[in-house]
Design an enzyme around this catalytic site. Sequence first.
Site, short mmCIF file in Angstrom:
data_model
loop_
_atom_site.label_atom_id
_atom_site.label_comp_id
_atom_site.label_asym_id
_atom_site.label_seq_id
_atom_site.Cartn_x
_atom_site.Cartn_y
_atom_site.Cartn_z
N HIS A 1 39.74 49.99 43.64
CA HIS A 1 39.61 48.80 42.56
C HIS A 1 39.17 49.32 41.29
O HIS A 1 38.32 50.14 41.29
CB HIS A 1 38.77 47.70 43.10
CG HIS A 1 37.43 47.69 43.44
ND1 HIS A 1 36.70 47.23 44.10
CD2 HIS A 1 36.60 49.03 43.20
CE1 HIS A 1 35.39 47.64 44.41
NE2 HIS A 1 35.27 48.81 43.86
N ASN A 2 39.96 48.70 40.43
CA ASN A 2 39.34 49.16 38.89
C ASN A 2 39.59 50.58 38.41
O ASN A 2 39.10 51.06 37.24
CB ASN A 2 38.02 48.85 38.68
CG ASN A 2 37.57 47.28 38.66
OD1 ASN A 2 37.13 46.86 39.95
ND2 ASN A 2 37.83 46.59 37.81
#
Length: 317
Positions: free
Chosen positions: A229-230
């Site tokens: 994520h991210n």
Amino acid sequence: MKLSEIALKVDATFSGEDLEIFALNSLKNANKAELTYCDGEKNAKFISTSNAGAILVTKSLLDLVPAGMVALVCDNPHLAFAILSKIYAKPLFCEPKPSNIAQSATIMPNVYIGSNVSVGENTIVMAGAFLGDNVTIGKNCIIHPNVVIYNDCVIGNECHLLANCVIGSDGFGYAHTKTGEHVKIYHNGNVVLGDFVEIGACTTIDRGVFESTMIANYTKIDNLVQIGHNCELGNGCLIVSQTGLAGSTVLGRNVVMGGQSGSAGHVKVGDFAQIAARGGVSKDLPGGKKYAGAYPIMELSEQFKFQAKILRFFKKN
């Protein structure tokens, strides 16, 4: 939800205006109607510049909270945030809205198309694919069998998504209680693929917690790769099979990650860097160089010297 209600749910105390909170967000991007959190000294420097209406903090960080921002004081802001993330999570399914499928697009049998989906001209979606609510796919894409594109994700033009890849699944994020329980952090971000991106078979790209996991134009990702994520991947990166990038890894443009290489979270790799097979990136690396090894990773030429010294040592002994 009012701050007074939030405080009761996470065992926090606060003084100040009982604001209505409509969403959770990061320190960097939160606005006056949103709640953020800070759980350690590393990010404490960002508190003073945040525009959040309220913040979850420990008592030790209370003095850093600026005037006009309401502080909710608790023992474990990260855990409190995880508990609240379930309450503020987006629904799995949206209210039905018509989708916009280009007349020149080809949709094969047994494709699930959610609410408010957009599919561009000449795009082909093969059998068994899943397109979640609010998904946008550009023109001239090929979506192979059994690809899953979860809600809110954006696919650019001329992209190839090979069989069984998953775009936009929840990231691997948990907070932990004193008794060892793992509390899930629900992810409200998405994944954005640029143009001319290729995603290999059985590769997974996790959605961001608040914002987007970003894969820029012309990046090519092999089979069996995990992008956390991210993460942010720059233009023209090459990611070889079985690579794993932990959350919030940032790759510059034209970075090469060799097979079975990986990164720790929150590291940055500069433009045109090359990581050899099984290389482990545990710190920020400047661009324009070749790296190898894991503990520690070092420039390729230094790695060769290091290995030679080890061999000479054992020959002598």
